[in-house]
Write a protein that holds these residues in place. Sequence first.
Motif, short mmCIF file in Angstrom:
data_model
loop_
_atom_site.label_atom_id
_atom_site.label_comp_id
_atom_site.label_asym_id
_atom_site.label_seq_id
_atom_site.Cartn_x
_atom_site.Cartn_y
_atom_site.Cartn_z
N GLU A 32 1.00 -1.06 0.06
CA GLU A 32 0.06 -0.09 -0.16
C GLU A 32 0.91 1.49 0.03
O GLU A 32 1.76 1.43 0.86
N THR A 33 0.76 2.46 -1.35
CA THR A 33 1.58 3.52 -1.49
C THR A 33 0.79 4.97 -0.18
O THR A 33 1.74 6.13 -0.45
N GLN A 34 -0.35 4.99 0.23
CA GLN A 34 -1.03 5.75 0.36
C GLN A 34 -1.40 6.16 1.92
O GLN A 34 -1.25 6.61 2.68
N ILE A 35 -1.91 4.37 2.25
CA ILE A 35 -2.29 4.29 3.35
C ILE A 35 -1.96 3.62 3.61
O ILE A 35 -1.54 2.02 3.60
N ILE A 36 -1.43 3.95 5.84
CA ILE A 36 -0.62 2.34 6.28
C ILE A 36 -2.77 2.29 7.34
O ILE A 36 -2.84 3.47 8.01
N PRO A 37 -3.26 1.03 7.81
CA PRO A 37 -4.07 1.07 8.37
C PRO A 37 -3.96 2.00 9.86
O PRO A 37 -2.89 0.57 10.46
N GLY A 38 -5.19 1.98 10.02
CA GLY A 38 -4.76 2.14 11.54
C GLY A 38 -4.12 1.29 12.78
O GLY A 38 -3.63 0.86 13.80
N GLN A 39 -4.55 -0.69 12.87
CA GLN A 39 -4.60 -1.41 13.25
C GLN A 39 -3.58 -1.75 13.08
O GLN A 39 -2.83 -1.85 14.26
N THR A 40 -2.63 -1.31 11.76
CA THR A 40 -1.36 -1.50 11.84
C THR A 40 -0.93 -1.09 12.42
O THR A 40 0.99 -1.22 13.37
N ILE A 41 -0.52 0.99 12.86
CA ILE A 41 -0.14 1.70 13.34
C ILE A 41 -0.40 1.34 14.96
O ILE A 41 1.11 1.25 15.72
N GLY A 42 -1.47 1.23 15.16
CA GLY A 42 -1.89 0.72 16.95
C GLY A 42 -0.79 0.19 17.30
O GLY A 42 -0.62 0.38 18.34
N GLY A 43 -1.50 -1.67 16.62
CA GLY A 43 -0.87 -2.24 17.03
C GLY A 43 1.20 -1.97 17.26
O GLY A 43 1.35 -2.19 18.10
N ALA A 44 1.78 -1.65 16.03
CA ALA A 44 3.43 -0.98 16.82
C ALA A 44 3.04 -0.34 17.44
O ALA A 44 4.36 -0.40 18.60
N VAL A 45 2.83 0.69 17.66
CA VAL A 45 2.76 1.71 18.92
C VAL A 45 2.67 0.92 19.96
O VAL A 45 3.08 1.35 21.16
N ASN A 46 1.04 0.39 20.69
CA ASN A 46 1.33 -0.58 22.34
C ASN A 46 2.38 -1.19 22.11
O ASN A 46 2.72 -1.77 23.37
N ARG A 47 2.64 -1.73 21.49
CA ARG A 47 4.26 -3.47 21.41
C ARG A 47 5.24 -2.33 22.02
O ARG A 47 5.95 -2.80 23.08
N VAL A 48 5.39 -0.92 21.52
CA VAL A 48 6.51 -0.52 21.45
C VAL A 48 6.34 -0.24 22.84
O VAL A 48 7.33 0.53 23.68
N LEU A 49 5.61 1.23 23.47
CA LEU A 49 5.55 1.18 24.51
C LEU A 49 4.91 -0.15 25.68
O LEU A 49 4.46 0.74 27.12
#
Length: 366
Positions: A32-49
């Motif tokens: 995907e070149t325009q939009i990264i799904p919110g679930q992808t970002i949210g999962g990454a942020v919750n894991r790193v924090l």
Amino acid sequence: MGMGLKVSLYKIKLVSPTVVSKGRTDRGFETETQIIPGQTIGGAVNRVLGYGFTASRLPKIVSSPAFLAHEGERMLPAYPFLYACRECGKFIKPEKEKLASLANSSIGQIAEKFIVSRCERGHLLRPMHPKLVSKKFDPGYTTESKTVSLVSVGMNRYTASSHTGLLFEYTALEPGVEFGVTLASVDGKDLPDRIDRLLIGRGTSRGFGRAECTKQCEIDCEQEMAKIWGKELPNRMVFYLISPMPLKALTERLDLKKTGSLFGVTELDGVLKVVADTDPMAYGRSIWLNTGWNVDVAGVGGRRSLVKCLAYGGLVVAEWLQKPSNPSLALSFIKYCGIPVIIDNAPFVGLCMMSTFIDDPLLEVC
């Protein structure tokens, strides 16, 4: 506001090639070149924090979709009734009075008020929805990010050598591509100014998907919503979709009290329903949303369902079956956290993020 919801706008900058799967080809994955799904970002942020979550325990930080940024400005999906002239290169959009009247327009009036096929000079128009556009309404702003094609051989796990006849090809976003995203802290804890070691998409164990996440500004939700509607909500409202909305949600009651109980926010209440005179009053294209992987929900293999949705940027006319006791709280939660939808027998977070507006959603959605 009573719930302690804290929201900030962030910039995400990719520092290594990133694979965000849009579909699978014979030899690999298309990105995907325009939009990264919110679930992808949210999962990454919750894991790193360090915030763990499962199907029964929802995440403490909810992310909007990450939209491609151009020259530092986050772009947004075009809504229906926004057109571009094929020859003049200019955008044609409804007057703000027309958009405001959408809430009380019958289905039969829509074609007369909003559907346009030619510009003033007689040139053919092309609909922009749901492509990303700039808030400057400048067609010159590109909506495609740079990609690189990567080819690798498959490895034999038993011999630790290349596997004959096995070749993988990936399309990946190049380092340096930037996205804009909002993060909402449901429990009211402060969000960090910077989130390091963020890993997004596929192949993170092989060096893909490394990103920097930097806070741009904090958003005062109560002030934002009070400025738009004050203390009294109209019975019918037009909402702009920031994230996809499953088609089944168009026919269901959207109970905010149930949403609040899932997140542990007891002050949240109110019931919304998409207006249906003869058909649901929802406008936009449909898309298939890949809901990803989750072993807790989908069992062995972990693959969740494909869900047909109203696309990013769609417009929805909804009415209050029960008005919320705290309008600012309700509208902020809908905008920045969305309304979970049951998919594969579990609530799926990040869908039905909707923003109300007065004049034009592309100018008012931060």
